[in-house]
Design an enzyme around this catalytic site. Structure first.
Site, PDB file in Angstrom:
ATOM      1  N   LYS A  28      27.985  38.713  52.125  1.00 55.52           N
ATOM      2  CA  LYS A  28      28.412  39.421  50.608  1.00 55.52           C
ATOM      3  C   LYS A  28      27.211  39.835  50.079  1.00 55.52           C
ATOM      4  O   LYS A  28      26.202  38.742  50.464  1.00 55.52           O
ATOM      5  CB  LYS A  28      29.528  38.071  50.233  1.00 55.52           C
ATOM      6  CG  LYS A  28      29.681  38.723  48.912  1.00 55.52           C
ATOM      7  CD  LYS A  28      30.719  37.681  48.490  1.00 55.52           C
ATOM      8  CE  LYS A  28      31.182  37.676  47.343  1.00 55.52           C
ATOM      9  NZ  LYS A  28      32.058  36.603  46.821  1.00 55.52           N
ATOM     10  N   SER A  54      36.097  37.907  44.815  1.00 53.58           N
ATOM     11  CA  SER A  54      35.322  39.197  44.574  1.00 53.58           C
ATOM     12  C   SER A  54      35.068  39.460  46.046  1.00 53.58           C
ATOM     13  O   SER A  54      34.521  40.829  45.967  1.00 53.58           O
ATOM     14  CB  SER A  54      34.276  38.497  43.740  1.00 53.58           C
ATOM     15  OG  SER A  54      33.965  37.493  44.169  1.00 53.58           O
ATOM     16  N   SER A 109      37.441  33.251  45.488  1.00 57.05           N
ATOM     17  CA  SER A 109      37.109  34.532  46.421  1.00 57.05           C
ATOM     18  C   SER A 109      37.218  34.395  47.825  1.00 57.05           C
ATOM     19  O   SER A 109      36.521  35.144  47.576  1.00 57.05           O
ATOM     20  CB  SER A 109      35.697  34.986  45.358  1.00 57.05           C
ATOM     21  OG  SER A 109      35.589  35.429  44.291  1.00 57.05           O
TER      22      SER A 109
END
Ligand code: GLN
Length: 496
Positions: free
Chosen positions: A85, A160, A184
């Site tokens: 990420k 996210s 997330s």
């Protein structure tokens, strides 16, 4: 044999050890699949094919040397591709946090979880899309455009860490790193039909994870089986003196039940909190989660009701504490140290313009909310009060974990929603997090994995939570469930 990109992390490791294929083969297969699918899905913000090929070659050399002399041993995850990420610093690789303000930022060091997985031999494919500074539940807040859900491209992958979840679900990578401040990792895992672990706060170092809400931020991991997620967790976890909140608590031995074991969950007590089965939850979600709990019972667990009476306060408490911490953490993006600087006549004007252009609407909203909550005269009424209620939420969990070993609940009230469905209404978006926020506020670990589909064929996830430092019991229950069921083996239709 199935395609190399179908392999779980565990199966890939096995194949590499047996010499059925090389890390270069596996890495090329992932890169090809990314090439083919990512134009549609947009899971990646930056690809690092050269780095990946170098690391894969080095891994193959290590395997070759090991075959000559098995006494040398092997790094535990050698040669398996990984996506990261884009909120984790990777030395020499652009790290944007999904924000324009960091569009040219190339960190000079790597985050501890990244470093540890690379030391374990993993091969870095690239950086995945995220809501700007991890603020969001859909990736729609990324400054670089949203990621699509591989199950239905007109729907969000969750957020996210939506890029990481989508790329693992779409078989572009067998594993990915994510971060979970309020859900997330767990929510996108659920929306994309894969598995995700949010460890105990402090279990995995935050060093090099760009800060959002420092008392909540937790590095986590995605894969397509619970067993794989446990493998990643074991490598990432552990004390790091570079993160002041990282704890020096020994890792529990992870004993996963084996195939054919009868009643693998005998002695495990599963708690079901009524506060997580509230009005507004989609009936298909409730049904699938309750069925999964019944399956756990069939596998030998005992099931009982538990009370988490302060659950309803988690949402307002989180949306005070997280923005408050964010407003402090994001003060550093000023055009002096970071970010493309906007020209202006005075220093203050330069700050104002740089931040005005560099941040998106949601980030600005959080900075303003947080600054307000922390300002003189309001601090006690908002931030101070929220901290007190946070303690009550933590105590709820402590009480419940005196009676049960794990708590089972839905991950989110709904399956993946359509683009735009909540993006005009921040409150509707925040409500998506209602079941994931409490674990972050209490600091307890959470594991999400798939337990069914709704009528539209969208995946449904369950979340298991456990007491601090008891990730082992989450993996045990999750793996026992996956040995008995096949939900986690379903590929998204896009893949067929
Ligand atoms: N959706 C939550 C938020 O916007 C959680 C995000 C996260 O866990 N990073 O704050």
């Amino acid at each position: 044999m199935s395609a190399l990109t179908d392999l779980t992390l565990r199966a890939a490791l096995q194949g590499l050890r047996q010499g059925a294929f090389s890390s270069c083969d596996l890495t090329e297969a992932c890169l090809e699949r990314i090439e083919r699918l990512d134009g549609t899905l947009h899971a990646f913000l930056t690809l690092t094919p050269e780095l990946a090929r170098q690391q894969a070659q080095a891994a193959d050399q290590q395997y070759a040397a090991w075959r000559q002399d098995p006494s040398r041993g092997l790094p535990p995850l050698l040669g398996v591709p990984l996506a990261v990420k884009d909120v984790f610093c990777v030395s020499g690789v652009r790290t944007t946090c999904g924000s324009h303000i960091l569009e040219n930022f190339v960190p000079p060091y790597s985050a501890t979880p990244v470093e540890r997985l690379l030391e374990a031999g993993m091969v870095m494919l690239g950086k995945t899309n995220t809501d700007e500074f991890a603020m969001g539940s859909s990736t729609e807040n990324s400054a670089y455009g949203a990621t699509r859900n591989p199950w239905q491209p007109e729907r969000v992958p969750g957020g996210s860490s939506g890029g990481s979840a989508a790329c693992v679900a779409a078989r572009m990578a067998p594993a990915a790193l994510g971060s979970d401040t309020g859900g997330s990792v767990r929510q996108p895992a659920s929306f994309c039909g894969i598995c995700g672990i949010k460890p105990t706060y402090g279990r995995v170092s935050r060093y090099g994870l760009v800060a959002y809400g420092s008392s909540l931020d937790c590095p986590g991991a995605f894969a397509r089986s619970v067993e794989d997620v446990a493998l990643l967790f074991e490598r990432m976890a552990g004390f790091d003196r570079r993160d002041a909140t990282c704890v020096d608590v020994p890792l529990p031995e992870i004993h996963l039940p084996s195939e054919g074991e009868s009643s693998p969950l005998r002695g495990v007590r599963v708690g079901v909190p009524q506060e997580y089965f509230i009005q507004g939850i989609q009936p298909a979600v409730e049904q699938a989660v309750r069925q999964a709990i019944a399956e756990m019972e069939r596998l030998g667990a005992s099931v009982e009701a538990v009370a988490l009476p302060h659950t309803a306060y988690a949402l307002p408490v989180y949306y005070l504490i997280a923005p408050a911490e964010a407003s402090a953490n994001l003060a550093r993006y000023d055009g002096v140290r970071f970010g493309p600087r906007q020209p202006a006549d005075t220093l203050w004007e330069m700050f104002r313009r740089t931040r005005g252009v560099g941040f998106g609407a949601e980030v600005k909203r959080r900075i303003m909310l947080g600054t307000y909550a922390l300002s003189a005269g309001y601090y006690d009424a908002y931030y101070g009060q929220a901290q007190k209620v946070r303690t009550l939420i933590k105590q709820d969990f402590e009480c419940a974990f005196e009676k049960v070993d794990v708590i089972a609940a839905p991950v989110a009230p709904s399956t993946a929603f359509r683009f735009g469905e909540h993006s005009e209404d921040p409150l509707a978006m925040y409500l998506e997090d209602v079941f994931t926020l409490p674990a972050n506020l209490a600091g307890v670990p959470g594991l999400a994995f798939p337990v069914g589909f709704d009528a539209q064929g969208l995946p449904i996830g369950i979340q298991l939570m456990a007491a601090h430092y008891r990730e082992d019991i989450l993996f045990r229950v999750g793996h026992a469930y996956q040995l008995a069921t096949e939900w986690h083996l379903q590929p998204p239709p896009l893949y067929v």
